[in-house]
Scaffold this active site. Structure first.
Site, PDB file in Angstrom:
ATOM      1  N   ASN A  13      54.273  49.988  32.152  1.00 19.85           N
ATOM      2  CA  ASN A  13      53.374  51.105  32.300  1.00 19.85           C
ATOM      3  C   ASN A  13      53.411  51.559  33.617  1.00 19.85           C
ATOM      4  O   ASN A  13      52.676  50.817  34.470  1.00 19.85           O
ATOM      5  CB  ASN A  13      51.837  50.483  31.874  1.00 19.85           C
ATOM      6  CG  ASN A  13      50.974  51.677  31.959  1.00 19.85           C
ATOM      7  OD1 ASN A  13      51.190  52.761  32.191  1.00 19.85           O
ATOM      8  ND2 ASN A  13      49.722  51.271  31.574  1.00 19.85           N
ATOM      9  N   LYS A  22      51.408  54.060  34.755  1.00 22.40           N
ATOM     10  CA  LYS A  22      50.185  54.451  35.082  1.00 22.40           C
ATOM     11  C   LYS A  22      50.348  55.997  35.707  1.00 22.40           C
ATOM     12  O   LYS A  22      51.366  56.547  35.243  1.00 22.40           O
ATOM     13  CB  LYS A  22      49.190  53.713  35.841  1.00 22.40           C
ATOM     14  CG  LYS A  22      49.494  52.267  35.370  1.00 22.40           C
ATOM     15  CD  LYS A  22      48.314  51.486  35.868  1.00 22.40           C
ATOM     16  CE  LYS A  22      48.407  50.014  35.381  1.00 22.40           C
ATOM     17  NZ  LYS A  22      47.359  49.239  35.317  1.00 22.40           N
ATOM     18  N   HIS A  82      44.716  52.038  25.890  1.00 21.71           N
ATOM     19  CA  HIS A  82      44.619  51.225  27.092  1.00 21.71           C
ATOM     20  C   HIS A  82      43.226  51.158  27.497  1.00 21.71           C
ATOM     21  O   HIS A  82      42.518  52.173  27.499  1.00 21.71           O
ATOM     22  CB  HIS A  82      45.628  51.892  28.154  1.00 21.71           C
ATOM     23  CG  HIS A  82      45.957  50.761  29.358  1.00 21.71           C
ATOM     24  ND1 HIS A  82      45.060  50.727  30.261  1.00 21.71           N
ATOM     25  CD2 HIS A  82      47.056  50.287  29.491  1.00 21.71           C
ATOM     26  CE1 HIS A  82      45.365  50.187  31.036  1.00 21.71           C
ATOM     27  NE2 HIS A  82      46.886  49.660  30.711  1.00 21.71           N
ATOM     28  N   GLU A 134      41.960  51.623  30.643  1.00 28.28           N
ATOM     29  CA  GLU A 134      41.689  52.587  31.554  1.00 28.28           C
ATOM     30  C   GLU A 134      41.721  53.860  30.982  1.00 28.28           C
ATOM     31  O   GLU A 134      40.853  54.603  31.119  1.00 28.28           O
ATOM     32  CB  GLU A 134      42.987  52.561  32.393  1.00 28.28           C
ATOM     33  CG  GLU A 134      43.096  51.372  33.374  1.00 28.28           C
ATOM     34  CD  GLU A 134      44.388  51.272  34.109  1.00 28.28           C
ATOM     35  OE1 GLU A 134      45.503  51.886  33.946  1.00 28.28           O
ATOM     36  OE2 GLU A 134      44.640  50.101  34.383  1.00 28.28           O
ATOM     37  N   GLU A 166      44.837  42.622  26.371  1.00 23.53           N
ATOM     38  CA  GLU A 166      44.616  42.833  27.532  1.00 23.53           C
ATOM     39  C   GLU A 166      43.168  42.675  28.212  1.00 23.53           C
ATOM     40  O   GLU A 166      42.637  43.723  27.970  1.00 23.53           O
ATOM     41  CB  GLU A 166      45.077  44.341  28.120  1.00 23.53           C
ATOM     42  CG  GLU A 166      46.722  44.622  27.671  1.00 23.53           C
ATOM     43  CD  GLU A 166      47.158  45.810  28.797  1.00 23.53           C
ATOM     44  OE1 GLU A 166      48.124  45.275  29.523  1.00 23.53           O
ATOM     45  OE2 GLU A 166      46.558  46.676  28.888  1.00 23.53           O
ATOM     46  N   GLY A 221      45.439  44.641  36.919  1.00 29.74           N
ATOM     47  CA  GLY A 221      45.373  45.254  38.174  1.00 29.74           C
ATOM     48  C   GLY A 221      44.693  44.189  39.062  1.00 29.74           C
ATOM     49  O   GLY A 221      44.492  44.731  40.172  1.00 29.74           O
ATOM     50  N   SER A 263      47.984  41.438  34.849  1.00 32.81           N
ATOM     51  CA  SER A 263      48.825  41.005  36.002  1.00 32.81           C
ATOM     52  C   SER A 263      50.117  40.244  35.804  1.00 32.81           C
ATOM     53  O   SER A 263      50.257  38.980  36.365  1.00 32.81           O
ATOM     54  CB  SER A 263      47.511  40.180  36.839  1.00 32.81           C
ATOM     55  OG  SER A 263      46.546  41.096  37.131  1.00 32.81           O
TER      56      SER A 263
HETATM   57  C1  PEP Z   1      48.654  47.520  32.201  1.00 31.15           C
HETATM   58  O1  PEP Z   1      48.663  48.546  32.659  1.00 31.15           O
HETATM   59  O2  PEP Z   1      48.641  47.578  31.242  1.00 31.15           O
HETATM   60  C2  PEP Z   1      48.410  46.342  32.974  1.00 31.15           C
HETATM   61  C3  PEP Z   1      48.347  45.189  32.372  1.00 31.15           C
HETATM   62  O3  PEP Z   1      48.502  46.609  34.421  1.00 31.15           O
HETATM   63  P1  PEP Z   1      48.676  45.422  35.407  1.00 31.15           P
HETATM   64  O4  PEP Z   1      50.085  44.497  35.097  1.00 31.15           O
HETATM   65  O5  PEP Z   1      48.863  45.798  36.784  1.00 31.15           O
HETATM   66  O6  PEP Z   1      47.711  44.337  35.392  1.00 31.15           O
END
Ligand code: PEP
Length: 254
Positions: free
Chosen positions: A8, A10, A98, A100, A170, A176, A213
């Site tokens: 992803n 983003k 997601h 976000e 998640e 992040g 992460s």
């Molecule tokens: C994500 O964007 O779904 C995500 C898990 O981000 P990160 O790997 O940066 O934690």
């Protein structure tokens, strides 16, 4: 089976040239590791050009997906992008819910469900993201919330659909932040999610992903997960040295 990797991007990078250079790194990764399945989820604006790049490369183990889609099929919805548009752009996958996106648009469970139905109708493989919205740490898993996220998103599905389908666990506090959930916790939650899916008759059809992460360091432990079919990777998607290591670790898993 080898775990599948979803990247992803983003809201990155800022220019088409940078997007193309970054994607070229994924193309070369896919060429050097044909046994690995990779899916890149760039911002909408780069999809057309990256699809051209992908077609020219001839690689078959790298696919494109989008980070969201409209909950409508067509019409007067300014600023929205439909599933059919994405499909016509060369997308095969789409992220739904997601954390976000849920937060930015204050999405309700019903709206997530509409997006999911749109993805299936358009022939896109959904990657439905669920996680604890309320928890700030892993001290307590909010199972009722997870259950609600899954059950409400997956209602009114067509009785016959044969596409791939993914549920990405998640935990919001892990996205992040450089903090990952521990393997025992991820296994426990994955087991719970499979039970919820079984109640809907979907446990055989839906693959479980972990995201939060995942990077070149955390993958060393996460790759040992038994219940998980792949990973959703954010920040490390922008760093070739990191996503190449992740892919190498996964490739060495068998
Ligand atoms: C994500 O964007 O779904 C995500 C898990 O981000 P990160 O790997 O940066 O934690």
């Amino acid at each position: 089976m080898l775990k599948k990797l979803f990247f992803n991007w983003k809201m990155n990078p800022t220019s088409p040239n940078e997007a193309s250079s970054l994607f070229a790194e994924f193309v070369s990764l896919a060429q050097s590791q044909p046994q690995i399945s990779l899916v890149v989820l760039p911002p909408y604006v780069y999809l057309s050009e990256l699809n051209q790049q992908l077609q020219t490369s001839g690689v078959t183990n790298l696919k494109l997906g989008a980070q969201d889609l409209a909950r409508y099929s067509a019409g007067a919805y300014t600023g929205q992008i439909s599933g059919q548009m994405l499909k016509n752009m060369g997308c095969q996958y789409v992220l739904i819910g997601h954390s976000e996106t849920r937060e930015a648009y204050q999405l309700s469970h019903e709206q997530i469900n509409q997006k999911l139905l749109q993805s299936l109708e358009s022939g896109l493989v959904p990657i439905l993201c669920v996680g604890h919205q309320s928890d700030k740490t892993i001290t307590e898993i909010n199972y009722p919330e997870l259950s609600e996220q899954v059950t409400t998103a997956l209602q009114n599905l067509p009785t016959e659909f044969k596409t791939e389908f993914y549920l990405a666990y998640e935990p919001v506090w892990a996205i992040g932040t450089g903090k990952t959930a521990t393997n025992p916790i991820i296994e426990e939650v994955s087991q719970f999610l499979k039970q919820e899916l079984a109640k809907l008759g979907l446990d055989k059809q839906v693959g479980i992903l972990y995201g939060g992460s995942v990077d070149d360091v955390s993958i060393q432990e996460l790759v040992k997960l038994q219940q998980v079919d792949g990973f959703l990777i954010g920040g490390a998607s922008l760093k070739p040295e990191k996503f190449k290591t992740i892919s190498q670790v996964v490739a060495n898993q068998v």
